[in-house]
Write a protein that holds these residues in place. Sequence first.
Motif, PDB file in Angstrom:
ATOM      1  N   PRO A   1      -1.594  -3.596  -4.135  1.00 47.51           N
ATOM      2  CA  PRO A   1      -2.232  -3.530  -2.807  1.00 47.51           C
ATOM      3  C   PRO A   1      -3.555  -4.283  -2.726  1.00 47.51           C
ATOM      4  O   PRO A   1      -3.925  -4.764  -1.653  1.00 47.51           O
ATOM      5  N   VAL A   2      -4.280  -4.390  -3.853  1.00 53.01           N
ATOM      6  CA  VAL A   2      -5.542  -5.133  -3.868  1.00 53.01           C
ATOM      7  C   VAL A   2      -5.280  -6.623  -4.070  1.00 53.01           C
ATOM      8  O   VAL A   2      -5.846  -7.477  -3.377  1.00 53.01           O
ATOM      9  N   VAL A   3      -4.383  -6.938  -5.012  1.00 50.37           N
ATOM     10  CA  VAL A   3      -4.090  -8.337  -5.336  1.00 50.37           C
ATOM     11  C   VAL A   3      -3.510  -9.080  -4.137  1.00 50.37           C
ATOM     12  O   VAL A   3      -3.778 -10.277  -3.936  1.00 50.37           O
TER      13      VAL A   3
ATOM     14  N   LEU B   1       0.830  -1.208   0.000  1.00 55.34           N
ATOM     15  CA  LEU B   1       0.000   0.000   0.000  1.00 55.34           C
ATOM     16  C   LEU B   1       0.862   1.255   0.000  1.00 55.34           C
ATOM     17  O   LEU B   1       0.617   2.200  -0.759  1.00 55.34           O
ATOM     18  N   LEU B   2       1.888   1.269   0.841  1.00 58.95           N
ATOM     19  CA  LEU B   2       2.783   2.426   0.905  1.00 58.95           C
ATOM     20  C   LEU B   2       3.529   2.627  -0.410  1.00 58.95           C
ATOM     21  O   LEU B   2       3.896   3.751  -0.765  1.00 58.95           O
TER      22      LEU B   2
ATOM     23  N   LEU C   1       9.851   3.474   6.606  1.00 63.52           N
ATOM     24  CA  LEU C   1      10.657   2.741   5.636  1.00 63.52           C
ATOM     25  C   LEU C   1       9.928   2.621   4.294  1.00 63.52           C
ATOM     26  O   LEU C   1      10.539   2.730   3.226  1.00 63.52           O
ATOM     27  N   GLY C   2       8.600   2.426   4.350  1.00 60.27           N
ATOM     28  CA  GLY C   2       7.822   2.351   3.120  1.00 60.27           C
ATOM     29  C   GLY C   2       7.796   3.666   2.364  1.00 60.27           C
ATOM     30  O   GLY C   2       7.855   3.688   1.124  1.00 60.27           O
ATOM     31  N   VAL C   3       7.723   4.775   3.086  1.00 62.24           N
ATOM     32  CA  VAL C   3       7.749   6.095   2.453  1.00 62.24           C
ATOM     33  C   VAL C   3       9.097   6.335   1.770  1.00 62.24           C
ATOM     34  O   VAL C   3       9.162   6.829   0.638  1.00 62.24           O
ATOM     35  N   VAL C   4      10.179   5.967   2.456  1.00 62.73           N
ATOM     36  CA  VAL C   4      11.517   6.108   1.860  1.00 62.73           C
ATOM     37  C   VAL C   4      11.627   5.238   0.606  1.00 62.73           C
ATOM     38  O   VAL C   4      12.213   5.644  -0.405  1.00 62.73           O
ATOM     39  N   THR C   5      11.035   4.042   0.661  1.00 65.57           N
ATOM     40  CA  THR C   5      11.057   3.153  -0.504  1.00 65.57           C
ATOM     41  C   THR C   5      10.370   3.801  -1.702  1.00 65.57           C
ATOM     42  O   THR C   5      10.904   3.801  -2.820  1.00 65.57           O
ATOM     43  N   ALA C   6       9.178   4.341  -1.478  1.00 71.78           N
ATOM     44  CA  ALA C   6       8.435   4.968  -2.566  1.00 71.78           C
ATOM     45  C   ALA C   6       9.177   6.172  -3.129  1.00 71.78           C
ATOM     46  O   ALA C   6       9.231   6.373  -4.352  1.00 71.78           O
TER      47      ALA C   6
END
Length: 294
Positions: free
Chosen positions: A258-260, A96-97, A158-163
């Motif tokens: 994110p849905v799958v 999701l992120l 960490l997810g925000v940095v990844t994106a």
Amino acid sequence: MLISETLAIGAAFCIAVSGMLIAELKGRVGVFRLARWQMLAALIMTGAVSLFLGGWRTLGLPQLGLLAASSLFGIIIASTTYFAAIYKAGPRNTALLFSLTSPFALTLGYVFLGETISRLQGLGVALVLAGIVMAIGSPGRGTARVPSAHVPWAGIALGVVTALGQAMGSLLARPAMAAGVEPFTAMAVRSGLAALVFVALTVLPFTAIIRPHQLSYRDLSLGIGSAFFGTFLGMSLLMAALAYGNVGIVSTLSSMTPVVILPMVWARTRVAPPATAWIGAMLAVAGTGFISLS
């Protein structure tokens, strides 16, 4: 359904499978070891295809520099934080992120390339943010790994940095790809440079902060499998979809991870994700669609 749409959805499915495989290695394989496995496997896979296609002839020195910078942000930094985010927040929240990549790419294009942002794209950014807040921040039943009542702030960061890293990597790679660099060759260069860095990091003590258990064939298979589904097969399907279909439609459908991934999490944990997770994921995909199709 047209072939490009099928390929794009297949890419989203493969990336979701890769995230689930990575989650299985939590507590057993350290982030840097996993990154090393993934990049070496990706280099072998993409390098072999590039040699077969003769893609190295499309690579020049200026493009090599752009791809090196793209590798730094999009792979070396983003892959490390991506694996750590899955370990901290779980594959569902991380997927999701990852939807933030589109808003970040839109913003970076506006700041550095002078691209315009339409009202529809602005609405798309708002939908992505709303979907993430709804799916991660709302109380309710969570998965067995990450209860939604306890927001995984470290994993979110960490997810925000990844994106952001992925968006910067894409921005830097865009001129190289526009110059005609063959896609598998571009991935081989990016993953090869990353593999070199991660191998070099083995001499530093901080790479052993997360110590893996005794190396097993199953762990190695999961690590290589995640590279096959994510970096190699997922990216290959995405490139093929882009070759046959509309960029906006392909980008939107390939962002359905994110849905799958929700049914996969449900099957693995035997705990149904809350309704807010489904609604939030669909909002994030819809927002990505507004950004990509505008």
